[in-house]
Design an enzyme around this catalytic site. Structure first.
Site, PDB file in Angstrom:
ATOM      1  N   LYS A 196       0.843  -1.203   0.000  1.00  0.00           N
ATOM      2  CA  LYS A 196       0.000   0.000   0.000  1.00  0.00           C
ATOM      3  C   LYS A 196       0.881   1.257   0.000  1.00  0.00           C
ATOM      4  O   LYS A 196       2.088   1.159  -0.019  1.00  0.00           O
ATOM      5  CB  LYS A 196      -0.935  -0.035   1.218  1.00  0.00           C
ATOM      6  CG  LYS A 196      -1.733  -1.348   1.353  1.00  0.00           C
ATOM      7  CD  LYS A 196      -2.801  -1.511   0.287  1.00  0.00           C
ATOM      8  CE  LYS A 196      -3.358  -2.920   0.147  1.00  0.00           C
ATOM      9  NZ  LYS A 196      -4.172  -3.399   1.240  1.00  0.00           N
TER      10      LYS A 196
HETATM   11  C1  LIG Z   1      -5.055  -4.437   1.828  1.00  0.00           C
HETATM   12  C2  LIG Z   1      -6.529  -4.350   1.893  1.00  0.00           C
HETATM   13  C3  LIG Z   1      -7.235  -4.676   3.056  1.00  0.00           C
HETATM   14  C4  LIG Z   1      -6.616  -5.312   4.262  1.00  0.00           C
HETATM   15  O1  LIG Z   1      -5.521  -4.694   4.746  1.00  0.00           O
HETATM   16  P1  LIG Z   1      -4.450  -5.508   5.631  1.00  0.00           P
HETATM   17  O2  LIG Z   1      -3.616  -4.420   6.220  1.00  0.00           O
HETATM   18  O3  LIG Z   1      -3.690  -6.389   4.688  1.00  0.00           O
HETATM   19  O4  LIG Z   1      -5.186  -6.287   6.660  1.00  0.00           O
HETATM   20  C5  LIG Z   1      -8.612  -4.457   3.059  1.00  0.00           C
HETATM   21  N1  LIG Z   1      -9.265  -3.993   1.986  1.00  0.00           N
HETATM   22  C6  LIG Z   1      -8.611  -3.705   0.838  1.00  0.00           C
HETATM   23  C7  LIG Z   1      -9.391  -3.186  -0.321  1.00  0.00           C
HETATM   24  C8  LIG Z   1      -7.237  -3.901   0.756  1.00  0.00           C
HETATM   25  O5  LIG Z   1      -6.602  -3.666  -0.395  1.00  0.00           O
END
Ligand SMILES: *Cc1c(COP(=O)(O)O)cnc(C)c1O
Length: 396
Positions: A196
């Site tokens: 991210k």
């Molecule tokens: C990455 C992601 C999550 C979950 O995040 P984590 O930190 O990996 O638990 C939830 N929703 C979306 C759309 C994501 O891309």
């Protein structure tokens, strides 16, 4: 020169795999973490609050609560919105499974909404028909980094007295009509997973302007205990009270220090992603076998992903073939996402095929190309070169 595709035994366009996403850690990030390791705090200490302040600033919110992952943030959001057994929560079909899983953690029922065929975002025009007297929350997902049409969604939610939650895990640093992602819904959820925009290792946050919700989430992340460490430090009272059932969803100071250091580069890294997207856009604009996803004028796209769609009219050429051929060329393409309800777990819960036909059809044709801020120009050129190399075969 060997013009054969790598999948047919030719030479790949490059020797090493370019991944679809990758964190960007510099010396300042490393120093920030080392500093915490030498301090008195490893878990919840001063860095958590500093990170939260920085999140609020970048998300345009009054409050933010840092938690241990984006998934924990989604769970906390469903808790704060009082989702429980019997409640329905509308979730777009195309998202990471965690969006819907969080509803189930709270005993609620996900109701899957189809997506707009152009933007692949939840389609406000189809939302109203999904709402029932049991609908409590709508979760909008800013798929690929493009903010949803929040004004349209809010209008519908307000009319039905339903809460709007943004799964903004893809869109930190994005905007909608000039407003920051993180301030557009009742609660907004972020992830600090390494692919991210901001990496803290694992990590997440909920942002909001609702003070009561923020306090509930702060308690939820710490076993449902009312007082945080500050309140206990200034109190002579050794007692604390657990008011509700919570979890250990705390983020550590180590993670917060990394997140805070990364956050300083947010705008710069979003700008890099936009630049790469621009290069892809123009490179593919005259390839009629590929159509980009529509980007609305009123948004500032944060480009967590760069998604292309194959024109389904090219029958000799399917996405799975393109995926394999590009991987053979050492291009780390990926597919985001299988409609959530088609996963075996959701099928066992009784969701049937066909409930979101646009999502199902779109899923067959989408492909995510490598996209991360410190991609070299040569990496971008390799991706484009590989797409031309592989698709050329099919114009012949
Ligand atoms: C990455 C992601 C999550 C979950 O995040 P984590 O930190 O990996 O638990 C939830 N929703 C979306 C759309 C994501 O891309």
């Amino acid at each position: 020169m060997d013009n054969r595709l790598a999948i047919d035994g030719g030479d790949p366009v490059r020797d090493t795999m370019v991944p679809y996403g990758k964190q960007n850690i510099d010396d300042r990030d490393i120093e920030a973490v080392v500093e915490v390791l030498k301090s008195d705090w490893l878990t919840t200490g001063p860095k958590v609050e500093e990170f939260e302040t920085s999140i609020s600033l970048n998300a345009g919110s009054n409050y933010s609560v840092a938690v241990s992952s984006g998934t924990a943030a989604l769970h906390a959001a469903m808790f704060a919105m009082d989702v429980g057994p019997g409640d329905e929560v509308v979730v777009p079909a195309i998202t990471f499974a965690a969006t819907a899983n969080a509803v189930i953690y709270q005993g609620g029922t996900p109701v899957f909404a189809d997506v707009d065929p152009n933007t692949l975002l939840i389609d406000p025009s189809k939302l109203e028909s999904l709402l029932t007297s049991r609908t409590k929350v709508v979760i909008a997902v800013d798929y690929a980094g493009q903010p949803c049409d929040y004004d349209a969604l809010k209008l519908i939610c307000d009319r039905h007295e339903i809460k709007l939650v943004a799964d903004a895990c893809h869109s930190l640093g994005g905007t909608y009509k000039g407003r920051k992602v993180g301030s557009l819904a009742d609660l907004s959820v972020f992830s600090f997973h390494p692919v991210k925009h901001v990496a803290s290792g694992e990590g997440g946050a909920v942002t909001t302007n609702d003070e009561i919700a923020a306090k509930k989430i702060a308690s939820f992340r710490n076993h449902g205990i009312q007082t945080d460490h500050h309140e206990r430090k200034i109190s002579v009272d050794y007692k604390y009270e657990m008011l509700r059932l919570g979890y250990n969803y705390r983020l550590s100071d180590i993670q917060s220090a990394l997140g805070l250091s990364q956050m300083r580069k947010l705008l710069e890294s979003v700008a890099c992603r936009r630049e790469i997207a621009g290069v892809y856009d123009s490179a593919f604009s005259n390839l009629d076998i590929i159509s980009p996803v529509t980007v609305e004028r009123k948004v500032g796209h944060a480009y967590h992903l760069y998604v292309i769609r194959l024109e389904s009219s090219y029958l000799r050429f399917d996405r799975d073939y393109l995926f394999r051929a590009l991987r053979a060329e050492n291009i780390g393409v990926n597919v985001h996402y299988l409609p959530v309800y088609l996963h075996p777990y959701y099928q066992r819960l009784g969701y049937v095929k066909g409930i979101c036909p646009i999502a199902e059809e779109t899923y067959q044709n989408i492909l995510s190309l490598p996209m991360f801020p410190n991609m070299e120009n040569s990496d971008v050129e390799d991706v484009i070169g590989a797409i031309y190399k592989v698709t050329d075969k099919f114009y012949a």
